[in-house]
Design an enzyme around this catalytic site. Structure first.
Site, PDB file in Angstrom:
ATOM      1  N   GLU A 123     -66.315  54.985  -3.031  1.00 54.21           N
ATOM      2  CA  GLU A 123     -66.952  54.112  -2.983  1.00 54.21           C
ATOM      3  C   GLU A 123     -68.038  53.724  -1.729  1.00 54.21           C
ATOM      4  O   GLU A 123     -69.278  53.036  -2.058  1.00 54.21           O
ATOM      5  CB  GLU A 123     -66.292  52.804  -3.586  1.00 54.21           C
ATOM      6  CG  GLU A 123     -65.827  52.518  -4.556  1.00 54.21           C
ATOM      7  CD  GLU A 123     -64.624  53.665  -4.942  1.00 54.21           C
ATOM      8  OE1 GLU A 123     -63.812  53.835  -3.907  1.00 54.21           O
ATOM      9  OE2 GLU A 123     -64.391  53.746  -5.989  1.00 54.21           O
TER      10      GLU A 123
ATOM     11  N   ASP B  54     -61.891  60.967  -5.483  1.00 52.41           N
ATOM     12  CA  ASP B  54     -61.603  59.364  -5.488  1.00 52.41           C
ATOM     13  C   ASP B  54     -61.830  58.861  -4.304  1.00 52.41           C
ATOM     14  O   ASP B  54     -62.590  59.513  -3.174  1.00 52.41           O
ATOM     15  CB  ASP B  54     -59.848  59.497  -5.518  1.00 52.41           C
ATOM     16  CG  ASP B  54     -59.249  58.077  -5.673  1.00 52.41           C
ATOM     17  OD1 ASP B  54     -60.012  57.228  -6.385  1.00 52.41           O
ATOM     18  OD2 ASP B  54     -58.134  58.050  -5.451  1.00 52.41           O
TER      19      ASP B  54
ATOM     20  N   ASP C 147     -58.715  51.716 -11.585  1.00 54.70           N
ATOM     21  CA  ASP C 147     -57.441  51.469 -11.895  1.00 54.70           C
ATOM     22  C   ASP C 147     -57.106  50.403 -12.917  1.00 54.70           C
ATOM     23  O   ASP C 147     -57.161  49.174 -12.643  1.00 54.70           O
ATOM     24  CB  ASP C 147     -56.893  50.987 -10.506  1.00 54.70           C
ATOM     25  CG  ASP C 147     -56.671  52.314  -9.524  1.00 54.70           C
ATOM     26  OD1 ASP C 147     -56.877  53.364  -9.842  1.00 54.70           O
ATOM     27  OD2 ASP C 147     -56.796  51.875  -8.302  1.00 54.70           O
TER      28      ASP C 147
END
Ligand code: MIG
Length: 766
Positions: A389, A386, A457
């Site tokens: 980015e 997770d 999300d």
């Protein structure tokens, strides 16, 4: 800022397999990769020619011919005409049809470091692709930015999201082409959005105009070519295709065991439980919270005894805390991103102040991969990446932060992919011959080689459910087959109707994971009242019945790159209706099933069925395609249709993929007017032995003219887990006369027969 144009050809040379054309400003290099793939790289400075995405080398040979005004490359399947002055690149099919051209006026040019390619836009041109991008299936009239970002609470129009796939397919005049812009800088695509329909353009903040042009004449062949170039997925662990239950967070081992037990008690099939960030000690990666997860091994052993696999989350940020193993090691070996003066970059995420591993370095990836022993030793087999980015509380990391020799903006879009690579390669080694399951949020082209992705999300409302399906379908075009969305919606609380509906769509989502945000209501199947639980359970059972079919579809992805969830634009490219916003979310799930997502507030829906005949899976009702039909869509029955002539292998309900079931493989043959073939595939579902031939592969042919169904000889050395094959015929008004097994004809009097699956004796039981 100065605008510089590519200019006129000044010098032409060939060095081995590369054609080099020099202008005053720049140098263009051209390679052939395959008869349908040509690469063009236009550069002002000689950058190191590295690609995170491409795994193939160019062909050894390149031939071209030259005239006064042009150079011509003809591969036999694709023609590239290069106008010398000004330098322009124009692509044609082998028989001379115009596929795609530079905009004659502007072609390639620069503004400062920005590099841009303006291209001719055709009147009827449509565009599909770009992976995880919001908006419509047809991207004509839209523009996009690639800059991997953490975007909680994004809406169905937000851009950019988490992942970058700079590959699109253009469609016009019945022709198809693909273009992959392999540049990891912040990049831009404009499909006629801002140009009064006069041209399309794409470009990047810096780097080369480096693209691969695909000239195959079908979308599926272009996807095959793109995934040949950038790689295909390995077979996923079978357990990862079962139902997955996640939440941010289950707060203790006891709570997770409780949930797992309840699945078994309620007899709702499931395979996977997740640990989100709270299993760690102060969010320190590769640690366990000693109070809430006191004994990881015995906890995971208990899960395993219930036939559950555990997936744990890892973030890239390593807490700044002397004495913490990964911090100490990373500091002493200089494994973290730095400012140009060598000072280690610090950004804040869950653990507080963090350093970020430089996943672009081999030694760092190796170290990261080896750190997973803290998770693999107690028995974790799935690794959720997770915040890669990378995210630092939603802030942009300063541009001068360095990953090795790269500044952040040059490679940001590939950071998540490199983390997934490190995770995959490390855990693969640690697990021996077992397949790890890796899931990543950020990605770049080629990530399919290492990991599954999910779409980040999302939110608990209908438009997000529909968006999610488009994202999944679009990711399929760009090589990502194992894709999921948070079923139920990450933020907010779904209504019971939305939960039920979304779960029914989850059955036909390549990765089927229920996940929810901290603070939301619990989401497990039994939280919605008995009546809804019954529906949810029945749908999850359907997923398990379909697993033999789904697993074979993954084999297809592994072999060809064709995704499990396919926008109708792949198979019905020239049918305008599939791009209609009303039908654009529909997709084929594998070869045989057409699924129509329906909002939770609608109980009948217009579904567009492409040309051919279709059956509703739940009722067997037959429909003539080539038109829209209005069908009932109660919450108990999502509209799913079977294409006539297809073969769908199924099994009985099992509670997890670890269970054997009743040993019967049910081959469902749906009558159609045209002959059809299907490849059934099976292996042990967990090891790499299939790469050495230990699989069970069998072609099944249906021929309505000869009235035969043939099961060809088994390929591979794996003994099927099924002991019998049961043939179930649907929609047959004429009786099938012969069933051939391994070349031997069997007489069949009635619709259903059962065959022993031992390759030697054939027995028909009625
Ligand atoms: O700042 O780990 O997208 O799936 O549950 C939020 C907690 C961090 C974002 C992920 C989400 C996950 C959550 N994470």
């Amino acid at each position: 800022m100065q605008t510089e144009i590519l200019g006129n050809t000044e010098n032409i040379s060939k060095q081995g397999n590369v054609l080099i054309i020099k202008t005053k400003e720049a140098e263009a290099r051209i390679w052939i990769y395959s008869p349908t793939i040509i690469r063009v790289n236009i550069s002002r400075q000689h950058n190191a020619d590295t690609s995170f995405a491409v795994i193939q080398n160019p062909a050894k040979k390149l031939d071209y011919t030259e005239t006064a005004k042009q150079l011509l490359i003809n591969t036999g399947a694709l023609k590239l005409e290069i106008n010398k002055s000004p330098l322009r690149f124009n692509f044609y099919t082998a028989d001379g049809k115009e596929l795609s051209q530079d905009d004659a006026r502007f072609g390639v040019n620069w503004q400062g470091t920005r590099v841009i390619n303006y291209r001719k836009l055709y009147k009827d041109e449509k565009f599909i692709g770009l992976g995880e991008k919001t908006g419509d299936l047809n991207r004509r009239g839209s523009s996009y930015v690639n800059w991997n970002s953490d975007v909680p609470d994004h809406n169905p129009k937000s851009d950019p999201l988490y992942e970058t796939f700079p590959f699109f397919v253009g469609l016009h005049g019945g022709l198809t082409y693909g273009l992959f812009f392999d540049n990891t800088h912040k990049s831009y695509f404009d499909f006629g959005a801002s140009t009064d329909d006069t041209m399309s353009w794409f470009g990047a903040d810096a780097g080369d105009m480096n693209y691969y042009f695909f000239g195959a004449q079908s979308v599926s062949q272009i996807i095959e070519d793109y995934t040949w170039l950038t790689g295909r997925m390995e077979m996923p662990p079978l357990w990862s295709l079962g139902y997955q239950q996640c939440r941010w967070s289950y707060m203790s081992a006891a709570e997770i065991l409780d949930i797992a037990e309840n699945f078994r008690k309620e007899k709702i099939p499931a395979d996977v439980m997740y640990c989100d960030i709270d299993y760690m000690d102060q969010y320190k990666i590769f640690t366990w919270n000693k109070e809430t997860f006191p004994n990881p091994k015995s906890f995971i052993d208990k899960l395993k005894a219930m036939n559950f696999h555990l997936v744990t989350i890892v973030d890239p940020g390593i807490k700044v805390e002397p004495g913490y193993k990964q911090y100490d090691e990373g500091v002493s070996k200089n494994y973290f991103a730095t400012y140009p003066d060598g000072e280690k970059y610090i950004g804040s995420v869950w653990p507080g102040r963090c350093h970020f591993p430089d996943f672009f370095r081999y030694d760092v990836r190796k170290w990261w991969g080896a750190s997973f022993t803290a998770l693999t030793e107690p028995g974790v087999e799935g690794f959720w990446n997770d915040m890669n980015e990378p995210a630092a509380w939603g802030q942009d990391i300063p541009w001068m932060v360095k990953f090795g020799n790269y500044y952040m903006p040059e490679v940001r879009n590939a950071y998540g992919m490199q983390m997934a690579k490190a995770t995959y390669e490390g855990t693969k080694k640690l697990l021996g011959n077992k397949r790890p399951f890796v899931l990543t949020r950020a990605a770049y082209s080629g990530t399919q080689r290492y990991s599954a992705v999910w779409t980040g999300d999302n939110s608990a409302y209908d438009a997000h459910m529909l968006l999610g399906q488009r994202l999944v379908n679009s990711l399929g075009i760009t090589g990502m087959s194992l894709v999921g969305v948070d079923i139920g919606g990450f933020s907010g609380d779904p209504t019971p109707e939305l939960m039920v509906r979304w779960n029914s769509l989850g059955v036909y989502t390549p990765m089927f994971r229920n996940h929810a945000m901290q603070g939301t209501k619990y989401r497990e199947p039994w939280r919605w009242g008995k009546e809804n639980e019954t529906i949810i359970k029945k749908d999850i059972e359907q997923r398990y019945k379909l697993l033999p079919y789904i697993y074979s579809a993954y084999y297809q992805s592994h072999q060809t790159g064709i995704p499990v969830s396919r926008t109708l634009a792949i198979n019905y490219t020239n049918d305008e209706n599939v791009f209609d916003v009303k039908y654009q979310n529909q997709f084929l799930f594998g070869d045989a099933l057409l699924v129509a997502p329906v909002e939770s507030t609608r109980f009948a829906e217009d579904v567009y069925l492409p040309a051919g005949e279709w059956y509703r899976l739940s009722t067997g009702e037959k429909f003539e395609g080539g038109k829209a039909v209005n069908v009932p869509a109660p919450l108990t029955d999502l509209p799913v249709f079977v294409k006539a002539g297809t073969i769908v292998p199924m099994q009985d309900v099992i509670q997890s993929t670890n269970e054997k079931g009743d040993g019967i493989l049910e081959l469902n043959v749906w009558y159609g007017k045209n002959a059809n073939s299907y490849v059934y595939y099976e292996d042990d579902g967990s090891s790499y032995d299939y790469q050495k031939g230990t699989y069970y592969k069998r072609s099944v042919h249906f021929d309505p003219l000869k009235n035969t169904i043939s099961l060809l000889a088994v390929e591979g050395s794996f003994a099927s887990k099924y002991t019998q094959i049961k043939l179930v015929l649907h929609g047959f008004d004429q009786k099938i006369k012969t069933v051939k097994v391994n070349g031997k004809a069997m007489k069949l009097a009635e619709g259903t027969g059962t065959f022993n699956n031992d390759n030697k004796t054939i027995k028909i039981e009625f």
